[in-house]
Design an enzyme around this catalytic site. Structure first.
Site, short mmCIF file in Angstrom:
data_model
loop_
_atom_site.label_atom_id
_atom_site.label_comp_id
_atom_site.label_asym_id
_atom_site.label_seq_id
_atom_site.Cartn_x
_atom_site.Cartn_y
_atom_site.Cartn_z
N ASP A 78 -19.27 -18.93 26.43
CA ASP A 78 -18.73 -18.16 25.87
C ASP A 78 -17.92 -19.94 25.96
O ASP A 78 -17.57 -20.37 25.05
CB ASP A 78 -17.67 -18.38 27.03
CG ASP A 78 -15.63 -18.11 26.06
OD1 ASP A 78 -15.69 -16.94 25.98
OD2 ASP A 78 -14.94 -19.04 27.73
N GLY A 94 -6.63 -21.32 24.22
CA GLY A 94 -6.36 -20.30 24.08
C GLY A 94 -4.68 -20.89 23.45
O GLY A 94 -4.58 -21.28 22.29
N THR A 106 -4.96 -6.52 23.71
CA THR A 106 -3.74 -7.54 24.24
C THR A 106 -2.79 -8.79 23.38
O THR A 106 -1.70 -9.06 22.68
CB THR A 106 -4.02 -7.91 25.62
OG1 THR A 106 -5.05 -6.86 26.56
CG2 THR A 106 -2.79 -9.39 26.62
N LYS A 162 -17.27 -22.30 22.31
CA LYS A 162 -16.44 -22.80 21.50
C LYS A 162 -16.35 -24.68 21.80
O LYS A 162 -15.43 -25.21 20.92
CB LYS A 162 -14.79 -22.64 23.20
CG LYS A 162 -14.05 -21.84 23.58
CD LYS A 162 -13.63 -21.74 25.03
CE LYS A 162 -13.16 -20.05 24.66
NZ LYS A 162 -12.89 -19.74 26.46
#
Ligand code: HSE
Length: 440
Positions: A203, A136, A14, A207
């Protein structure tokens, strides 16, 4: 016109295909902004024949991403394979060792091997850019590394996992239980097939480890982070939070304290009128408390092809322009080991939900145990009918009674000791729910 920047693209999932599309779509703008064009000349993926929405005919093809990384025909490697191990790790190491800059979206790789990779990049005088690895499309890496390089940081906190924020938002807005929201997140493709990594906070911790290093100049170390996920959060907690003027969010928090750097990931009560509380669904947000500035909150999409590609392409634009910042904002030799503040010393307000046995003396015992730890209560609520699991049915005498306590600032250690004593006293049933309150 300067020579084009020749890109080797490792990974055509993706994110990889979104990067190819964005480079194509923004071709003229990027050429104008960077003074040269950015062209993908070679690619690597597990399958060449898989149907994809990009034309591979003009690209040189490598079955092995490590061979792509070593190819003298590329100027920069984009690694969007993912995973902390090989082939992503070897490919990145190979490119850096060959004196080629690397752009990566790989948070697991950075969280696990970030220190060594940053040192390798520095030794070879090349960039290692990883904007896409955290939140992101939100440019938080550049904000901490470059935009605020003149400021000291006090605290960074954020919603860094879209899956958890989606689940908590759905639970709160539509009164749907955790398990059903999770299944829906999986159906919509937000959560992984094995969602543990998202919902148990790992997760977010990876980060946060990257953000903490950028902010505090400490070595990347996810093991230093205290982690709790959201699987124990119930509708009763969300209702109580709303009544008390809070929302519950899974936050990653890094704070400078006198005792060291506090690094924690846990469900958190945030004031309903705060910027971070407005962030719903899969959206991410990061608030930065820096000296000399009022807090800055960046909000945006934290995952998905387009958002991640936006960050990857911005990093490529820096390479094309010849802009190179040290990966973590300072030379590798200046990165220090984390002086970690122990979680037991964390200080703040606490929300505590207990199921008290309905008999004389239960409340008095709970109050005594809290007082013994010098815990002062801001509010205490005991109400049978407010218990969502009862579906409006009034409680009967003898049934456990939900009790919600909100404390003034106290320590984690005091709360744990008081609750352990209350459990030993057998005046509550089940495990107490404890949610930390973050000042914001
Ligand atoms: N699983 C992650 C999330 C994807 O839900 O935010 C982005 O790292």
């Amino acid at each position: 016109m300067a020579k084009p920047l020749k890109v080797g693209l490792a990974g055509l999932g993706t994110v990889g295909t979104a990067v190819a599309h964005l480079l194509q779509h923004q071709r003229d703008t990027l050429t104008s902004r960077c003074g040269r064009s950015i062209e993908i000349v070679a690619a690597s993926a597990r399958s060449r024949s898989k149907k994809r929405d990009i034309d591979l005919r003009k690209l040189r093809w490598f079955a092995d991403p490590v061979a792509l990384a070593a190819d003298p025909g590329i100027d920069v490697l984009v690694e969007v394979i993912g995973g902390a191990g090989n082939p992503a790790k070897r490919a990145v190491e190979t490119a850096l060792a060959a004196g080629k800059p690397v752009v990566t979206a790989n948070k697991a790789l950075l969280a696990t091997h970030g220190n060594a990779l940053a040192a390798l990049a520095e030794r070879h005088g090349v960039a290692l850019n990883f904007e896409a690895s955290v939140a992101g499309g939100i440019p938080i890496v550049k904000t901490l590394r470059e935009g605020l390089s003149g400021n000291s940081f006090m605290r960074i906190y954020g919603i860094l996992n879209g899956t958890c924020n989606y689940i908590l938002s759905r639970m709160e807005q539509d009164r749907i239980a955790f398990g059903d929201c999770l299944r829906e997140a999986q159906r919509l493709g937000y959560a992984e097939a094995d969602p543990t990594f998202d919902i148990e906070g790992h997760d977010t911790a990876q980060k946060l480890s990257i953000l903490a290093s950028l902010a505090f100049g400490t070595k990347v170390d996810p093991a230093a982070i205290y982690v709790e996920g959201i699987s124990s959060i119930t509708l009763a907690d969300l209702d109580a939070a709303a009544e008390l003027g809070y929302r519950i969010k899974l936050l990653g928090v890094a704070v400078r304290t006198e005792g060291g750097i506090e690094l924690r990931v846990h469900p958190t009560m945030v004031r309903k009128d705060s910027a971070i509380a407005q962030v719903m669904s899969v959206t991410n947000a990061v608030t930065v408390d820096a000296e000399g500035l009022s807090p800055i909150t960046l909000v945006g999409p934290g995952a998905g092809g387009a958002a991640t590609a936006s960050a990857v392409v911005a990093d490529l634009a820096d390479v094309a322009r010849g802009v190179r910042a040290p990966p973590f904002g300072r030379p590798a030799a200046r990165m220090t080991a984390i002086r970690k503040a122990p979680m037991q010393r964390h200080e703040g307000g606490y929300y505590i939900r207990l199921l008290a046995r309905d008999r004389p003396g239960s409340a008095a015992t709970i109050a005594r145990r809290l007082a013994q730890q010098q815990i002062s209560l801001e509010s205490i609520v005991q109400r049978h009918e407010s218990w969502p699991e009862r579906n409006g049915r009034p409680g009967r005498s003898g049934e456990p009674v939900p009790v919600i306590l909100v404390t003034y600032a106290t320590s984690e250690d005091a709360v744990r000791k008081a609750l352990a004593a209350v459990r030993r006293d057998r005046v509550i049933s089940g495990r107490p729910q404890v949610i930390r309150i973050e000042k914001n």
